[in-house]
Design an enzyme around this catalytic site. Structure first.
Site, short mmCIF file in Angstrom:
data_model
loop_
_atom_site.label_atom_id
_atom_site.label_comp_id
_atom_site.label_asym_id
_atom_site.label_seq_id
_atom_site.Cartn_x
_atom_site.Cartn_y
_atom_site.Cartn_z
N LEU A 51 0.81 -1.22 0.00
CA LEU A 51 0.00 0.00 0.00
C LEU A 51 0.84 1.26 0.00
CD1 LEU A 51 -2.80 -1.06 2.51
CD2 LEU A 51 -3.19 -0.33 0.15
N LYS A 76 16.34 -1.57 -0.62
CA LYS A 76 15.02 -1.94 -1.13
C LYS A 76 14.22 -0.70 -1.52
CE LYS A 76 14.64 -6.29 1.46
NZ LYS A 76 13.92 -7.03 2.51
N ASP A 99 13.85 3.18 10.74
CA ASP A 99 13.67 1.88 11.40
C ASP A 99 12.65 2.05 12.51
OD1 ASP A 99 13.81 -0.49 12.78
OD2 ASP A 99 16.00 -0.49 12.99
N ASN A 126 2.28 4.73 7.08
CA ASN A 126 1.77 3.44 6.62
C ASN A 126 2.57 2.27 7.20
OD1 ASN A 126 0.78 1.34 4.50
ND2 ASN A 126 2.96 1.53 4.06
N TYR A 213 -2.14 -8.00 16.64
CA TYR A 213 -2.26 -7.04 15.54
C TYR A 213 -3.49 -6.16 15.75
CZ TYR A 213 -3.08 -5.09 10.91
OH TYR A 213 -3.32 -4.22 9.88
N LYS A 217 -3.58 -1.90 16.79
CA LYS A 217 -4.31 -0.88 16.06
C LYS A 217 -5.33 -0.17 16.97
CE LYS A 217 -2.33 -1.44 12.06
NZ LYS A 217 -1.50 -0.37 11.43
#
Length: 341
Positions: A51, A76, A99, A126, A213, A217
């Site tokens: 995303l 990357k 990081d 993100n 997870y 959030k």
């Protein structure tokens, strides 16, 4: 327009009710074709894949002048940036290291923002991890998912506020958009009443990969409720965006093989593409206005927080989390930054 905080909580079960609505009964809102980001400078974290990369591409497609791709691996990041530079030769595309397991890296990144950027319009946070095994980050002595998705994301958000406030054009507040997930509505959060709260996440006996997870959030939403009460939308517009169930990301790469197979079947049947999910990011970051301050944007619309956050218990946990988190960030003078805004 009514804020997320003023909406009635959605008490319908997430599965299947909300999930079906999100994935099958929602009409996407494409970014207006005349959206013009010329002259603007934006940061997208975790932008070498998924995303974040697609969001970056779409912003550049609307004539963004300068994109900072904030990534853990510069190699990357440069590999992801190379085709973007060919596709958008008039844009400046920078790759900066970030990081999310290191507070020092966050501070160095923001120091570079302060020093090197005369202008900053938008930051899209993100970067995150999902469904990782139990791991303690040695540098911070915090559980990894809580560290990356909650603590480091919230600290980065706070540290970027002064730059977004003072480096955006006069009369146009900076924009801070943070990725969230409405899976938070399913969070069990078994240690919610522990005091102190943050150290209790280091207890491996309560760790559940899937729930951690969702809980991480939820923690972000609890903290941002308070943060957006403290920061004026005239300085920085802060919102959260839920892109939906997406295929084409690495979010589930650590799940067991059978789980990945089942998720693959679900994604084939119901998931949004990365391209569609990224339009929700762009909508939250550059299309929505001050009315979205303090809001969760799901399905391209303002939606309520999860029910827990409206409850008396949720408010108590929110206060405890706020206090402990600001104490955690005392080395970075986070509370003073918030008060200055």
């Amino acid at each position: 327009m009514v804020s997320s905080k003023d909406l009635a909580p959605n008490t319908a079960p997430f599965f299947p009710n909300q999930f079906i609505k999100n994935q099958f009964r929602t009409k996407p809102h494409p970014t207006p074709e005349d959206t013009n980001l010329s002259g603007q400078v934006m940061i997208v974290t975790g932008s070498n894949t998924g995303l974040g990369l697609e969001c970056s591409k779409q912003l550049l497609g609307h004539k963004l002048s300068h994109l900072i791709m904030a990534v853990r691996s510069v190699d990357k990041g440069e590999a992801a940036a190379a085709p973007l530079r060919k596709q958008f030769p008039s844009a400046k595309i920078s790759v900066w290291p970030l990081d999310m397991t290191s507070y020092e890296s966050l501070q160095q990144f923001v120091a570079r923002v302060e020093m090197d950027l005369p202008r900053l319009d938008v930051a899209v946070l993100n970067a995150g991890i999902g469904f990782q095994p139990f791991t303690i980050v040695k540098a911070t002595n915090r559980e990894q998912t809580v560290q990356v998705n909650y603590l480091s994301t919230m600290l980065l958000a706070i540290l970027l506020l002064p730059a977004l406030a003072k480096k955006s054009p006069p009369g146009k507040p900076g924009r801070l958009t943070i990725s969230t997930a409405m899976l938070s509505a399913t969070a069990k959060f078994p240690n919610k009443n522990k005091v102190p709260l943050l150290p209790s996440f280091n207890d491996e006996s309560i760790f559940d990969m899937s729930d951690m997870y969702a809980t991480s959030k939820l923690l972000g939403q609890l903290f941002l409720w308070k943060l957006t009460d403290a920061v004026s939308a005239d300085n920085v517009v802060i919102n959260m965006v839920e892109p939906g169930f997406i295929k084409g990301t690495d979010l589930h790469r650590e799940r067991p093989g059978m789980v990945q197979f089942m998720l693959g079947m679900m994604k084939a049947a119901a998931a949004r593409t990365v391209q569609l999910g990224a339009t929700a990011y762009v909508d939250a970051a550059v299309v929505k206005g001050k009315e979205s301050h303090g809001c969760i944007l799901g399905n391209w619309e303002i939606e309520p927080y999860v029910p827990f956050e409206y409850s008396a218990e949720g408010k108590k946990v929110m206060e405890q989390l706020w206090t402990e988190t600001l104490a955690e960030f005392s080395f970075a003078k986070a509370e003073q930054i918030i008060k200055s805004l």
